[in-house]
Design a protein around this motif. Structure first.
Motif, PDB file in Angstrom:
ATOM      1  N   LEU A   1     -14.297  -2.987  -4.394  1.00 50.35           N
ATOM      2  CA  LEU A   1     -15.547  -2.447  -3.878  1.00 50.35           C
ATOM      3  C   LEU A   1     -16.279  -3.526  -3.098  1.00 50.35           C
ATOM      4  N   LYS A   2     -16.801  -3.149  -1.949  1.00 44.76           N
ATOM      5  CA  LYS A   2     -17.610  -4.049  -1.137  1.00 44.76           C
ATOM      6  C   LYS A   2     -19.073  -3.637  -1.290  1.00 44.76           C
ATOM      7  N   THR A   3     -19.957  -4.602  -1.500  1.00 41.69           N
ATOM      8  CA  THR A   3     -21.375  -4.329  -1.688  1.00 41.69           C
ATOM      9  C   THR A   3     -22.178  -4.970  -0.564  1.00 41.69           C
ATOM     10  N   ALA A   4     -23.333  -4.382  -0.292  1.00 43.30           N
ATOM     11  CA  ALA A   4     -24.183  -4.899   0.784  1.00 43.30           C
ATOM     12  C   ALA A   4     -24.728  -6.280   0.442  1.00 43.30           C
ATOM     13  N   ALA A   5     -24.994  -6.528  -0.828  1.00 42.45           N
ATOM     14  CA  ALA A   5     -25.561  -7.817  -1.217  1.00 42.45           C
ATOM     15  C   ALA A   5     -24.559  -8.953  -1.056  1.00 42.45           C
ATOM     16  N   ARG A   6     -23.301  -8.685  -1.330  1.00 44.43           N
ATOM     17  CA  ARG A   6     -22.293  -9.741  -1.292  1.00 44.43           C
ATOM     18  C   ARG A   6     -21.498  -9.763   0.003  1.00 44.43           C
ATOM     19  N   ASP A   7     -21.149  -8.566   0.508  1.00 42.37           N
ATOM     20  CA  ASP A   7     -20.279  -8.484   1.684  1.00 42.37           C
ATOM     21  C   ASP A   7     -21.010  -8.032   2.945  1.00 42.37           C
ATOM     22  N   GLY A   8     -22.238  -7.576   2.814  1.00 42.86           N
ATOM     23  CA  GLY A   8     -22.989  -7.142   3.972  1.00 42.86           C
ATOM     24  C   GLY A   8     -22.881  -5.663   4.277  1.00 42.86           C
ATOM     25  N   TYR A   9     -22.060  -4.929   3.557  1.00 43.76           N
ATOM     26  CA  TYR A   9     -21.923  -3.488   3.764  1.00 43.76           C
ATOM     27  C   TYR A   9     -21.337  -2.868   2.505  1.00 43.76           C
ATOM     28  N   ASP A  10     -21.503  -1.558   2.377  1.00 41.91           N
ATOM     29  CA  ASP A  10     -20.960  -0.816   1.237  1.00 41.91           C
ATOM     30  C   ASP A  10     -19.686  -0.106   1.663  1.00 41.91           C
ATOM     31  N   ALA A  11     -18.619  -0.308   0.926  1.00 41.50           N
ATOM     32  CA  ALA A  11     -17.342   0.338   1.215  1.00 41.50           C
ATOM     33  C   ALA A  11     -16.460   0.258  -0.017  1.00 41.50           C
ATOM     34  N   ALA A  12     -15.427   1.060  -0.010  1.00 46.01           N
ATOM     35  CA  ALA A  12     -14.437   1.060  -1.084  1.00 46.01           C
ATOM     36  C   ALA A  12     -13.061   0.848  -0.480  1.00 46.01           C
ATOM     37  N   GLN A  13     -12.321  -0.065  -1.057  1.00 47.95           N
ATOM     38  CA  GLN A  13     -10.933  -0.309  -0.642  1.00 47.95           C
ATOM     39  C   GLN A  13     -10.032   0.526  -1.535  1.00 47.95           C
ATOM     40  N   ILE A  14      -9.317   1.470  -0.925  1.00 49.26           N
ATOM     41  CA  ILE A  14      -8.464   2.374  -1.689  1.00 49.26           C
ATOM     42  C   ILE A  14      -7.007   2.124  -1.335  1.00 49.26           C
ATOM     43  N   GLY A  15      -6.134   2.407  -2.277  1.00 48.58           N
ATOM     44  CA  GLY A  15      -4.696   2.241  -2.076  1.00 48.58           C
ATOM     45  C   GLY A  15      -3.958   3.508  -2.439  1.00 48.58           C
ATOM     46  N   LEU A  16      -2.944   3.840  -1.662  1.00 51.72           N
ATOM     47  CA  LEU A  16      -2.129   5.031  -1.922  1.00 51.72           C
ATOM     48  C   LEU A  16      -1.150   4.727  -3.039  1.00 51.72           C
ATOM     49  N   VAL A  17      -1.183   5.517  -4.087  1.00 48.02           N
ATOM     50  CA  VAL A  17      -0.350   5.287  -5.260  1.00 48.02           C
ATOM     51  C   VAL A  17       1.076   5.718  -4.951  1.00 48.02           C
ATOM     52  N   GLU A  18       1.948   4.759  -4.706  1.00 46.40           N
ATOM     53  CA  GLU A  18       3.371   4.982  -4.496  1.00 46.40           C
ATOM     54  C   GLU A  18       4.144   3.832  -5.135  1.00 46.40           C
ATOM     55  N   PHE A  19       5.400   4.092  -5.474  1.00 46.59           N
ATOM     56  CA  PHE A  19       6.211   3.066  -6.116  1.00 46.59           C
ATOM     57  C   PHE A  19       6.499   1.929  -5.131  1.00 46.59           C
ATOM     58  N   VAL A  20       6.262   0.707  -5.574  1.00 42.93           N
ATOM     59  CA  VAL A  20       6.500  -0.481  -4.771  1.00 42.93           C
ATOM     60  C   VAL A  20       7.358  -1.435  -5.586  1.00 42.93           C
ATOM     61  N   LYS A  21       8.442  -1.918  -4.991  1.00 42.96           N
ATOM     62  CA  LYS A  21       9.297  -2.874  -5.687  1.00 42.96           C
ATOM     63  C   LYS A  21       8.556  -4.190  -5.910  1.00 42.96           C
ATOM     64  N   ALA A  22       8.904  -4.860  -7.006  1.00 36.08           N
ATOM     65  CA  ALA A  22       8.181  -6.076  -7.389  1.00 36.08           C
ATOM     66  C   ALA A  22       8.322  -7.176  -6.341  1.00 36.08           C
ATOM     67  N   HIS A  23       9.513  -7.299  -5.745  1.00 33.86           N
ATOM     68  CA  HIS A  23       9.711  -8.379  -4.786  1.00 33.86           C
ATOM     69  C   HIS A  23       9.010  -8.119  -3.452  1.00 33.86           C
ATOM     70  N   LYS A  24       8.472  -6.905  -3.283  1.00 34.34           N
ATOM     71  CA  LYS A  24       7.730  -6.589  -2.068  1.00 34.34           C
ATOM     72  C   LYS A  24       6.260  -7.004  -2.157  1.00 34.34           C
ATOM     73  N   VAL A  25       5.815  -7.363  -3.349  1.00 38.95           N
ATOM     74  CA  VAL A  25       4.414  -7.727  -3.566  1.00 38.95           C
ATOM     75  C   VAL A  25       4.298  -9.243  -3.584  1.00 38.95           C
ATOM     76  N   THR A  26       3.457  -9.791  -2.720  1.00 37.39           N
ATOM     77  CA  THR A  26       3.251 -11.238  -2.682  1.00 37.39           C
ATOM     78  C   THR A  26       2.335 -11.664  -3.829  1.00 37.39           C
ATOM     79  N   LYS A  27       2.301 -12.952  -4.097  1.00 35.95           N
ATOM     80  CA  LYS A  27       1.464 -13.459  -5.187  1.00 35.95           C
ATOM     81  C   LYS A  27      -0.025 -13.232  -4.929  1.00 35.95           C
ATOM     82  N   PRO A  28      -0.530 -13.441  -3.692  1.00 34.11           N
ATOM     83  CA  PRO A  28      -1.943 -13.107  -3.461  1.00 34.11           C
ATOM     84  C   PRO A  28      -2.248 -11.627  -3.691  1.00 34.11           C
ATOM     85  N   GLN A  29      -1.322 -10.739  -3.285  1.00 31.90           N
ATOM     86  CA  GLN A  29      -1.536  -9.312  -3.509  1.00 31.90           C
ATOM     87  C   GLN A  29      -1.517  -8.985  -4.994  1.00 31.90           C
ATOM     88  N   ALA A  30      -0.585  -9.593  -5.729  1.00 36.25           N
ATOM     89  CA  ALA A  30      -0.507  -9.345  -7.170  1.00 36.25           C
ATOM     90  C   ALA A  30      -1.793  -9.770  -7.863  1.00 36.25           C
TER      91      ALA A  30
END
Length: 251
Positions: A39-68
């Protein structure tokens, strides 16, 4: 749920009949399920927004450490596609303390976003990526008329593009052959013809850019069309019938 959009897939096109027997071409979209990853807030990020992700199967080796680490912070499973959508904030809340679950009005990180957010809506805006057409000429890319079609002529050649001795160069934005397709296209005010809450399907009237199984972003219409008088339903007044009725009473 105060989230205004959802990620989905284009299933295909078909047609439906309304109660009057009229046929309507529709596009079937698989809307979600999605999960709020941040979640992005106006106080911290300057605007209100929601970061959403599509729920689908993702292999473990496809996910980087920062993403994890990003997914672990919100305690959600890895997702394939992430987009930001606006939220309808009731009251600006205070920043979440470090280590606590973020929240913004009625939504918080980890909440699921389903197609029921459009239950009270009539129109939606859909953003998709158009089909790739490769390298195309001006006849196909810009709908030029082409040259003479008789023998000895090159029909699809655009012709002269210069400007003689002045300015002696090709002007910017001159329509020429080039790469066609794979553009971000927004189709606004598509009428909702049906919603399947169990299968997370939404049927919209009209075409949606992109191929089958192409990812799309579905959001509530920013500027829905106004219902014309006499065409919004049984509760409205038909001007023609009202004038005839008034004329009959005068007699």
């Amino acid at each position: 749920m105060s989230v205004t959009g959802i990620l989905g897939k284009k299933i295909g096109m078909t047609q439906v009949f309304d109660e009057k027997g009229e046929v309507h071409p529709i596009t079937v979209l698989q809307a979600g399920p999605c999960v709020i990853t941040q979640l992005k807030t106006a106080a911290r990020d300057g605007y209100d927004a929601a970061q959403i992700g599509l729920v689908e199967f993702v292999k473990a080796h496809k996910v980087t450490k920062p993403q994890a680490g990003h997914f672990a912070k919100s305690d959600v499973a890895p997702v394939r596609l992430i987009k930001e959508v606006s939220v309808e904030t009731v009251k600006p809340g205070a920043d979440a303390a470090e280590g606590e679950v973020e929240s913004n009005g009625h939504v918080k990180a980890g909440d699921r976003v389903l197609v029921d957010i459009f239950s009270d809506e009539k129109y939606v805006d859909v953003i998709g990526t158009s089909k790739g057409r490769g390298f195309a000429g001006v006849v196909r890319r810009h709908n030029f008329g082409g040259g003479p079609k008789s023998h000895g002529h090159m029909f699809q050649v655009q012709g002269s593009i210069g400007a003689s001795s002045f300015p002696s160069r090709v002007l910017p934005k001159t329509r020429m052959p080039g790469h066609m397709g794979v553009d971000r296209i927004t189709v606004r005010n598509l009428r909702i013809r049906g919603i399947d809450l169990e299968e997370n399907l939404i049927m919209v009237e009209g075409a949606v850019p992109g191929p089958r199984d192409g990812y799309v972003l579905i959001s509530k219409a920013k500027a829905p069309p106004r219902e014309r008088r006499g065409f919004a339903g049984s509760g409205t007044v038909d001007p023609l019938k009202a004038s005839k009725k008034a004329a009959g009473k005068k007699k």
